[in-house]
Write an enzyme that holds these catalytic residues in place. Structure first.
Site, PDB file in Angstrom:
ATOM      1  N   TYR A  61      -3.376  -2.442 -10.502  1.00 55.50           N
ATOM      2  CA  TYR A  61      -2.736  -1.824  -9.241  1.00 55.50           C
ATOM      3  C   TYR A  61      -2.223  -3.329  -8.755  1.00 55.50           C
ATOM      4  O   TYR A  61      -1.813  -2.957  -7.364  1.00 55.50           O
ATOM      5  CB  TYR A  61      -5.008  -2.982  -8.933  1.00 55.50           C
ATOM      6  N   SER A 118       0.803  -1.085   0.011  1.00 57.15           N
ATOM      7  CA  SER A 118       0.164   0.153  -0.070  1.00 57.15           C
ATOM      8  C   SER A 118       0.509   1.568  -0.075  1.00 57.15           C
ATOM      9  O   SER A 118       0.249   2.069   0.005  1.00 57.15           O
ATOM     10  CB  SER A 118      -1.006  -0.329   1.462  1.00 57.15           C
ATOM     11  N   LYS A 130      -0.139   3.693  -2.657  1.00 57.77           N
ATOM     12  CA  LYS A 130      -1.065   4.441  -2.875  1.00 57.77           C
ATOM     13  C   LYS A 130      -0.276   5.348  -2.918  1.00 57.77           C
ATOM     14  O   LYS A 130      -0.910   6.415  -3.590  1.00 57.77           O
ATOM     15  CB  LYS A 130      -1.701   4.124  -2.113  1.00 57.77           C
ATOM     16  N   VAL A 152       0.939  -3.741   4.100  1.00 54.22           N
ATOM     17  CA  VAL A 152       1.503  -4.696   5.018  1.00 54.22           C
ATOM     18  C   VAL A 152       2.743  -6.263   4.507  1.00 54.22           C
ATOM     19  O   VAL A 152       2.189  -6.683   5.173  1.00 54.22           O
ATOM     20  CB  VAL A 152      -0.198  -5.612   3.851  1.00 54.22           C
ATOM     21  N   TYR A 182      -4.134   2.649   7.746  1.00 52.94           N
ATOM     22  CA  TYR A 182      -6.174   2.067   8.047  1.00 52.94           C
ATOM     23  C   TYR A 182      -6.617   2.743   8.655  1.00 52.94           C
ATOM     24  O   TYR A 182      -6.536   3.876   8.446  1.00 52.94           O
ATOM     25  CB  TYR A 182      -5.377   0.985   7.980  1.00 52.94           C
TER      26      TYR A 182
END
Lengths: 311, 311, 311, 311
Positions: free
Chosen positions: C194, C68, C71, C265, C247
């Site tokens: 992605y 992540s 992102k 993660v 998160y």
């Protein structure tokens, strides 16, 4: 299904077969002392046919706290004395799909409870009864139940006081609806009625009798010429019981039992076989959904033995 | 960014530029009469640098209802006088992601509010302050604010009474937390403090001064040797303001302004530039998120002019 | 806070102090084999100051799956090459207040993800990058990261393939957004990008370097005259990291660490001290919120030792 | 209620009275072209008594897209050919209390759909049928319907293809369940069956006939000695229809109509009067709950004229 079974024998058999299991599974409601100390091995059952015959077994004549079963009668009283359109403008008619005290849907639906049998809905009904009867609301409801049961019934004031003392969740529901302008009367007054109706003490026999109009197209248990509600209203109440009467287990009750039922955390369940009979079973230990564990098994057995079901 | 701008000129310019827009967009809070009748064209701003210089413009000396800005000071008071671990056992530290009064998350998290700046969280903080000070809770909080502001501040009793009279949603929140065992003191007592803290009347100048410890690593606005909270606690309060201080618009404030802010429905917003200054702006008309519409624009302009931002 | 600490010594100390704990608490991500078999005792850290000095300790040069953290860079790429208004019309800027994969808010907000750092938001960003670069999307993103890191970085194709094979939840998110008309390109094409971006393999040093523009007002890590994004955009990205980057623990990170962070993660966390440095820590064992357990402790220790925090 | 009404006259009267209203209120489903172009003024009705008499009026012999009515038959097929316990381990039996496609409850219940009549539940049933019949699943379902209807019925391939092309929400549901391990077969294969079952074209007469076992204690419409499902299963299916068969309006249907019903967005509604008859009405314009607006009125009129209701 058309020849009448020997109902007394059926009830005796249910008590004989299931009675020894009473209190083995499930838990008595513990949120107030007066309920927590009820003997979990109690087990009673009673029915009344639409032509007035009664059968009772086990502890069927022992009074218990009717709790949410009272919502059936307060709804009936409101439907009887106010325009239905005005009533349903305040309260929905859909199953909740959520635990019975949930505030979530109340929030997303701007303070309008999903149905009259969740706590919020019953509080909204209580507000309507206060609107109709003011200071006489309590007495009127008790009188109505006594009139249906054919003998005096009364509040257990200890239970009512305990409900009030521990009723923070219902206070939250009531103030929340009030914040949306969905209660007209003071929270304290509305909840006084609500806590008292939950604290009515009645036996299985009294409840089977009091609910008898639901199997008689709305006619009073004893007087065919006195209409409690209309035939159409009777159907509607039965429909609401079937879709919303047993907290978050209405689907399960319909699937396994197939009768309109209304349960309470006192361990009672009232069931209706339209045009045939009303039935009430009581066993205080509750399952995870808040319904009487043995009561549900007893109703399943009754349906299996008699073949009576709406489906 | 390192040479100090002429803050008075910046504030004057903001009032000159934005003042004419005051009241044109957004709506004054209408849930109680005392707020509804506030003049929507009011517009004030004030700041205080960490070395004690002040600048004020527009209606920066006019007192207004601080409302939720009080949550900043009640949290500070609780952090100052009780073990932090005990405080955070009752209250979370995450943004709510939901409208500021939502009961949904309170239900799914068993009565533990997500953070101290949503209403439920501030009520939980009020319960802690009642726990610390009992009948002196109100007086202690007022005294604390007066001590920070350097002059007496007081409750607007009309506002406090109106909050109480229309406070059904807060009553619902409090009873709901109480039903989960998350409030130790009677709902009426806790909410009396809460409604009073929201009803404190202060000016932009007083608020900029009172919040000054947040730009001074926790040191009292006027006395560097008197610590209001520790440096670490100061950082934590600023972090909570940035992630949770502006209802459901915390992300938007961080994105557009980039400063820890705490707003109230009275139209005030307090902002902090750590190690530099505190700022308070007031314009009563609110946007859809409950934050002062013009206040937010004023803060954006301030950041654009001065280059001050934590990021 | 103003004299520059000996950063190498600080990092060495962190690795020396915390390294022995690596893998003792938390759990390595297990949803794909390539992540599940990562050695849980790995622990690396690296930083790069805004004037180009670097410090590395432990496994700071070992590549890991950035997951992540990607992102952050895909958002930067989109902000750099398309009008911001068009981007934010598709994606919100508020913290989610819910577990990172939740479909609930996506449903209530008609397919518009709450922010670009939850999975749904990053998929919406990927759709924008496919829109900008079509078949070159993957290559462009990899090239962008290589350009920022100052050396070639690449996808771990085994990880990408595993992500695709087990990606039913992301497929659900993408089809759900597609059903609301919020993705313009085919789900398979968007998710191919992605899954690949999540499968980029980079070391702490490479990530600290690649994110360096976030501590340099948007200037390229090595070339002050090449702007990756504007100063204002840089502030905005940092703000989004602080409110939404970790998160469902963004409030906790802000409270305990007080720096804009983006975690993955794979066990990596990138942190930014504006105008000072970027930092990356890696330890694969995750806590219950999906963030690196030891990584978070390392960042706390770094802030405690250096006094660097935005608040 | 016990003498048999002249059903043909009742249906003729309903078509005569309500037919002119057809298409005036509500909206034809528009999500695929093949449904959007259906003539909104179509109105048909048909019934079949449990002893085999039929009555048809209006467009009762015109085939339409049965859509969600197919869920009734796929559930029956699964109940008939697999152990019920295994089936109900995958799918719940409670009303959803939420719009029919909601992902919310699916998330909170770990991928287990609330009941077999919401889309997620029907997809879970389709997975079971793929499990039973593999590549023959489609053919088996069509054969089953043809066997019940007494004549061949078939898929409208244009509708099936359109469903597949626009089926992103169902893809989302299926991938979401797959991510919880609640579908055993590939999403594409399961949805191929699901999209085809929705695309079955049948008339009111065919549906009244095909559902006839539900009024015959499970006996085949034409052969009393061939049991489609057991008597107990029949009751259970009827109970599920009543509590869950009409999207988010099950309570309303029970309240106003009082019969087990299953509706589809093609505008058809099948209703059951146990031990008496099955009924099917069709009018393509839907109300806000996704049920046929005129179909519901026709059922109300039917119940009012005949007095047939389960309550």
């Amino acid at each position: 299904m058309n020849t009448s079974p020997d109902f007394q024998a059926v009830l005796d058999d249910i008590v004989h077969t299931l009675g020894p299991e009473a209190g083995r599974e499930g838990q008595v409601a513990r949120y107030i002392p007066a309920l927590a100390r009820v003997d979990a091995t109690r087990f009673g059952i009673a029915l009344r046919t639409c032509d007035g015959r009664e059968a009772v077994a086990g502890d069927g004549d022992v009074p218990f706290s009717i709790q949410s079963i009272s919502k059936l009668f307060s709804l009936t009283l409101a439907m009887r004395h106010m325009p239905e359109a005005a009533l349903w403008a305040r309260i929905g008619r859909e199953p909740s799909g959520n635990p019975f005290n949930s505030l979530v849907q109340l929030e997303s639906e701007q303070g309008k409870p999903r149905n009259p049998f969740i706590n919020a809905g019953a509080i909204a009904v209580a507000d309507r009864i206060v609107d109709l009867y003011g200071a006489d609301a309590r007495g009127t409801l008790r009188g109505f139940l006594s009139h249906l049961a054919g003998e005096p019934v009364d509040f257990d004031e200890e239970v009512a006081a305990s409900e009030a003392a521990s009723g923070h969740r219902n206070l939250a529901l009531a103030h929340f609806m009030k914040s949306f302008g969905k209660l007209d009367h003071p929270v304290a007054e509305v909840l006084d009625l609500y806590f008292h109706q939950c604290a009515l003490a009645m036996s299985c026999r009294q409840l089977a009798r009091a609910a008898s109009y639901l199997s008689r197209d709305g006619a009073h248990p004893d007087h065919a010429d006195e209409r409690v509600v209309t035939e159409r209203q009777t159907r509607r109440i039965n429909a609401l019981m079937l879709t919303c009467g047993t907290y978050d287990a209405a689907g399960e009750f319909a699937f396994r039992i197939g009768l309109p039922c209304k349960s309470g955390v006192g361990g009672g369940i009232v069931a209706v076989v339209p045009d045939r009979l009303t039935l009430c079973v009581w066993s205080p230990a509750l399952d995870a959904t808040g319904n009487s564990h043995l009561g549900m098994k007893a109703l399943e057995m009754f349906v299996a033995r008699t073949g009576l079901s709406v489906f």
